[in-house]
Write a protein that holds these residues in place. Structure first.
Motif, short mmCIF file in Angstrom:
data_model
loop_
_atom_site.label_atom_id
_atom_site.label_comp_id
_atom_site.label_asym_id
_atom_site.label_seq_id
_atom_site.Cartn_x
_atom_site.Cartn_y
_atom_site.Cartn_z
N UNK A 65 23.42 7.66 1.37
CA UNK A 65 22.83 7.20 0.12
C UNK A 65 21.37 6.88 0.39
N UNK A 66 20.48 7.40 -0.43
CA UNK A 66 19.05 7.17 -0.27
C UNK A 66 18.67 5.85 -0.94
N UNK A 67 17.93 5.02 -0.19
CA UNK A 67 17.48 3.73 -0.71
C UNK A 67 16.01 3.52 -0.37
N UNK A 68 15.36 2.65 -1.14
CA UNK A 68 13.97 2.29 -0.89
C UNK A 68 13.90 1.35 0.31
N UNK A 69 12.75 1.34 0.99
CA UNK A 69 12.56 0.41 2.10
C UNK A 69 12.63 -1.01 1.58
N UNK A 79 17.88 -5.77 5.96
CA UNK A 79 17.17 -4.88 5.06
C UNK A 79 16.76 -3.60 5.76
N UNK A 80 16.61 -2.54 4.98
CA UNK A 80 16.05 -1.29 5.50
C UNK A 80 14.60 -1.59 5.82
N UNK A 81 14.21 -1.51 7.11
CA UNK A 81 12.85 -1.91 7.48
C UNK A 81 11.78 -0.94 6.99
N UNK A 82 10.55 -1.45 6.92
CA UNK A 82 9.40 -0.60 6.62
C UNK A 82 9.17 0.23 7.87
N UNK A 83 9.37 1.53 7.79
CA UNK A 83 9.36 2.41 8.95
C UNK A 83 8.02 3.09 9.19
N UNK A 84 7.08 2.86 8.34
CA UNK A 84 5.75 3.46 8.46
C UNK A 84 5.03 3.31 7.14
N UNK A 85 3.73 3.54 7.15
CA UNK A 85 2.96 3.35 5.94
C UNK A 85 3.33 4.33 4.84
N UNK A 86 3.71 5.54 5.23
CA UNK A 86 3.99 6.56 4.21
C UNK A 86 5.47 6.65 3.85
N UNK A 87 6.33 5.92 4.55
CA UNK A 87 7.77 6.00 4.28
C UNK A 87 8.12 5.05 3.14
N UNK A 88 8.64 5.61 2.06
CA UNK A 88 9.02 4.82 0.90
C UNK A 88 10.53 4.68 0.75
N UNK A 89 11.27 5.63 1.32
CA UNK A 89 12.72 5.61 1.21
C UNK A 89 13.33 6.34 2.40
#
Length: 135
Positions: free
Chosen positions: A64-68, A5-15
């Protein structure tokens, strides 16, 4: 079959959008090994594989832009059957190049009526996903 999965890269990063895959389908992957790089609105980051095995399927193509937390690839053994890929149809937005091209279709304003661009503004530079959405 293990989901990458695309990891959660920070609190403010949504995609983010995938810039490059370092491995191709069928290549051996080790857990912790850099697998792909992503571009957020602030930085380019290398993401590591969270499982070992064979990269069976790349679900999200570059640019391609995707959500975390979106599944971007599947890793498993070579003889393991692939699951139904329809469940992984990504909630992805338009490819980055297409979004940038659509921004170029704005009707130009007459030079005599347009304010001069500030010297710190970049014309034609890279656009972050968040800025592209706001535009």
């Amino acid at each position: 079959m293990n989901e990458i999965k695309l990891p959660q890269l920070g609190q403010s990063v949504e995609e983010a959008y995938i810039v490059e895959w370092f491995k191709q389908e069928g290549d051996e992957v080790s857990e912790g090994e850099p697998l792909f790089s992503v571009q957020t609105d602030k930085a380019e980051i290398e993401c590591e594989a969270t499982a070992s095995g064979v990269l069976r399927k790349i679900i999200i193509d570059p640019d391609v832009t995707v959500d975390v937390l979106t599944v971007v690839a599947l890793v498993g053994s070579t003889d393991e059957p692939l699951p139904d890929l329809a469940q992984y149809e990504a909630p992805a937005t338009a490819p980055v190049a297409a979004a940038a091209a659509s921004a170029d279709t704005i009707t130009p304003v007459s030079r005599s009526n347009a304010p001069a661009a500030a010297p710190h503004e970049s014309a034609g530079g890279p656009v972050s996903p968040r800025a592209r959405r706001r535009a």
